[in-house]
Structure formats: C-alpha cells, structure tokens
Design a protein around this motif. Sequence first.
Motif, PDB file in Angstrom:
ATOM      1  N   GLU A 171      -3.560  15.081  -3.441  1.00 57.14           N
ATOM      2  CA  GLU A 171      -4.182  16.185  -4.185  1.00 57.14           C
ATOM      3  C   GLU A 171      -3.692  16.205  -5.635  1.00 57.14           C
ATOM      4  O   GLU A 171      -4.493  16.333  -6.566  1.00 57.14           O
ATOM      5  N   VAL A 172      -2.386  16.050  -5.840  1.00 60.52           N
ATOM      6  CA  VAL A 172      -1.827  16.046  -7.193  1.00 60.52           C
ATOM      7  C   VAL A 172      -2.354  14.847  -7.976  1.00 60.52           C
ATOM      8  O   VAL A 172      -2.752  14.980  -9.135  1.00 60.52           O
ATOM      9  N   LEU A 173      -2.383  13.688  -7.340  1.00 58.48           N
ATOM     10  CA  LEU A 173      -2.890  12.490  -8.001  1.00 58.48           C
ATOM     11  C   LEU A 173      -4.360  12.660  -8.382  1.00 58.48           C
ATOM     12  O   LEU A 173      -4.776  12.286  -9.477  1.00 58.48           O
ATOM     13  N   ALA A 174      -5.144  13.258  -7.507  1.00 55.76           N
ATOM     14  CA  ALA A 174      -6.567  13.482  -7.789  1.00 55.76           C
ATOM     15  C   ALA A 174      -6.752  14.462  -8.944  1.00 55.76           C
ATOM     16  O   ALA A 174      -7.623  14.261  -9.799  1.00 55.76           O
ATOM     17  N   VAL A 175      -5.949  15.503  -8.989  1.00 52.02           N
ATOM     18  CA  VAL A 175      -6.045  16.496 -10.072  1.00 52.02           C
ATOM     19  C   VAL A 175      -5.753  15.836 -11.412  1.00 52.02           C
ATOM     20  O   VAL A 175      -6.487  16.026 -12.390  1.00 52.02           O
ATOM     21  N   VAL A 176      -4.680  15.052 -11.472  1.00 54.77           N
ATOM     22  CA  VAL A 176      -4.319  14.390 -12.733  1.00 54.77           C
ATOM     23  C   VAL A 176      -5.381  13.363 -13.119  1.00 54.77           C
ATOM     24  O   VAL A 176      -5.754  13.253 -14.288  1.00 54.77           O
ATOM     25  N   ALA A 177      -5.898  12.626 -12.146  1.00 50.71           N
ATOM     26  CA  ALA A 177      -6.916  11.613 -12.448  1.00 50.71           C
ATOM     27  C   ALA A 177      -8.214  12.262 -12.928  1.00 50.71           C
ATOM     28  O   ALA A 177      -8.856  11.764 -13.851  1.00 50.71           O
ATOM     29  N   TYR A 178      -8.602  13.367 -12.323  1.00 49.56           N
ATOM     30  CA  TYR A 178      -9.869  14.010 -12.668  1.00 49.56           C
ATOM     31  C   TYR A 178      -9.801  14.708 -14.017  1.00 49.56           C
ATOM     32  O   TYR A 178     -10.732  14.629 -14.810  1.00 49.56           O
ATOM     33  N   ALA A 180       0.860  -1.186   0.000  1.00 50.46           N
ATOM     34  CA  ALA A 180       0.000   0.000   0.000  1.00 50.46           C
ATOM     35  C   ALA A 180       0.895   1.235   0.000  1.00 50.46           C
ATOM     36  O   ALA A 180       1.902   1.284   0.694  1.00 50.46           O
ATOM     37  N   ALA A 181       0.545   2.211  -0.793  1.00 51.71           N
ATOM     38  CA  ALA A 181       1.333   3.436  -0.884  1.00 51.71           C
ATOM     39  C   ALA A 181       0.781   4.465   0.097  1.00 51.71           C
ATOM     40  O   ALA A 181      -0.391   4.825   0.030  1.00 51.71           O
ATOM     41  N   ARG A 182       1.611   4.902   1.020  1.00 51.18           N
ATOM     42  CA  ARG A 182       1.217   5.973   1.934  1.00 51.18           C
ATOM     43  C   ARG A 182       1.629   7.292   1.289  1.00 51.18           C
ATOM     44  O   ARG A 182       2.795   7.494   0.974  1.00 51.18           O
ATOM     45  N   LEU A 183       0.662   8.143   1.103  1.00 50.40           N
ATOM     46  CA  LEU A 183       0.914   9.407   0.421  1.00 50.40           C
ATOM     47  C   LEU A 183       0.553  10.569   1.323  1.00 50.40           C
ATOM     48  O   LEU A 183      -0.391  10.489   2.117  1.00 50.40           O
ATOM     49  N   SER A 184       1.289  11.659   1.144  1.00 49.68           N
ATOM     50  CA  SER A 184       0.959  12.880   1.872  1.00 49.68           C
ATOM     51  C   SER A 184      -0.321  13.476   1.290  1.00 49.68           C
ATOM     52  O   SER A 184      -0.782  13.099   0.200  1.00 49.68           O
ATOM     53  N   LEU A 238       6.435  16.337  -6.294  1.00 52.90           N
ATOM     54  CA  LEU A 238       5.345  15.385  -6.044  1.00 52.90           C
ATOM     55  C   LEU A 238       5.067  14.533  -7.278  1.00 52.90           C
ATOM     56  O   LEU A 238       4.796  13.340  -7.161  1.00 52.90           O
ATOM     57  N   LEU A 239       5.145  15.138  -8.452  1.00 54.06           N
ATOM     58  CA  LEU A 239       4.937  14.384  -9.684  1.00 54.06           C
ATOM     59  C   LEU A 239       6.034  13.333  -9.856  1.00 54.06           C
ATOM     60  O   LEU A 239       5.755  12.200 -10.241  1.00 54.06           O
ATOM     61  N   LYS A 240       7.284  13.692  -9.536  1.00 54.22           N
ATOM     62  CA  LYS A 240       8.378  12.727  -9.620  1.00 54.22           C
ATOM     63  C   LYS A 240       8.172  11.581  -8.637  1.00 54.22           C
ATOM     64  O   LYS A 240       8.439  10.421  -8.955  1.00 54.22           O
ATOM     65  N   GLN A 241       7.697  11.905  -7.442  1.00 53.14           N
ATOM     66  CA  GLN A 241       7.442  10.869  -6.434  1.00 53.14           C
ATOM     67  C   GLN A 241       6.361   9.905  -6.927  1.00 53.14           C
ATOM     68  O   GLN A 241       6.482   8.693  -6.805  1.00 53.14           O
ATOM     69  N   LEU A 242       5.297  10.445  -7.512  1.00 53.20           N
ATOM     70  CA  LEU A 242       4.209   9.607  -8.015  1.00 53.20           C
ATOM     71  C   LEU A 242       4.659   8.770  -9.216  1.00 53.20           C
ATOM     72  O   LEU A 242       4.205   7.641  -9.393  1.00 53.20           O
ATOM     73  N   LEU A 243       5.569   9.316 -10.032  1.00 56.68           N
ATOM     74  CA  LEU A 243       6.152   8.537 -11.127  1.00 56.68           C
ATOM     75  C   LEU A 243       6.975   7.380 -10.573  1.00 56.68           C
ATOM     76  O   LEU A 243       6.877   6.247 -11.055  1.00 56.68           O
ATOM     77  N   ARG A 244       7.800   7.663  -9.572  1.00 54.40           N
ATOM     78  CA  ARG A 244       8.662   6.649  -8.978  1.00 54.40           C
ATOM     79  C   ARG A 244       7.836   5.519  -8.355  1.00 54.40           C
ATOM     80  O   ARG A 244       8.199   4.357  -8.426  1.00 54.40           O
TER      81      ARG A 244
END
Length: 77
Positions: free
Chosen positions: A20-27, A11-15, A47-53
């Motif tokens: 928020e960034v993930l939700a914006v890109v998904a929406y 499971a990924a624990r996210l700040s 944050l985008l780099k972290q989500l890519l990683r």
Amino acid sequence: VRDKVFGRNRAARLSTAAVEVLAVVAYRGGMTADEVSALRGHPSGALLKQLLRRQLLRLERPEGVPRKQAKFVTTRR
C-alpha cells in the motif's frame, strides 16, 4: 557468471501495508513521510525504511533541504 558478479535478483515479499505504501508513493510521485502517513491514516515510517532497505524506494533531498522534507520516490527495481 553474471549472477556471481552482481548477485541474484530475489523477489521481494511484501506485506499488504508495505504494498500500500509503495503504491501510494508510486501513484503520487515524490512524497514526504508525513504526507504518506497522513494519506494512509497510519504511521508509515517503519514501512518506508523497509522499502528503502530493499531498494524499492530512494530518498531525494536537494541540498539545503531538511531531512524531514526529503521526498521518497520509486526506483527501477
């Protein structure tokens, strides 16, 4: 056996900001880093780099398009 071959899904624990960034890109669908930062009002590159990683986002860049105009899209994960 499956876990030994493919590894376990953790499971990924996210700040809050990362969620928020993930939700914006998904929406909104595919967005550039500048669009995400402008929409949030804060720099979002780290944050985008972290989500890519973490393989929650991937970068789509058609051939001949500069990296700055590449779009971030969500993955199945």
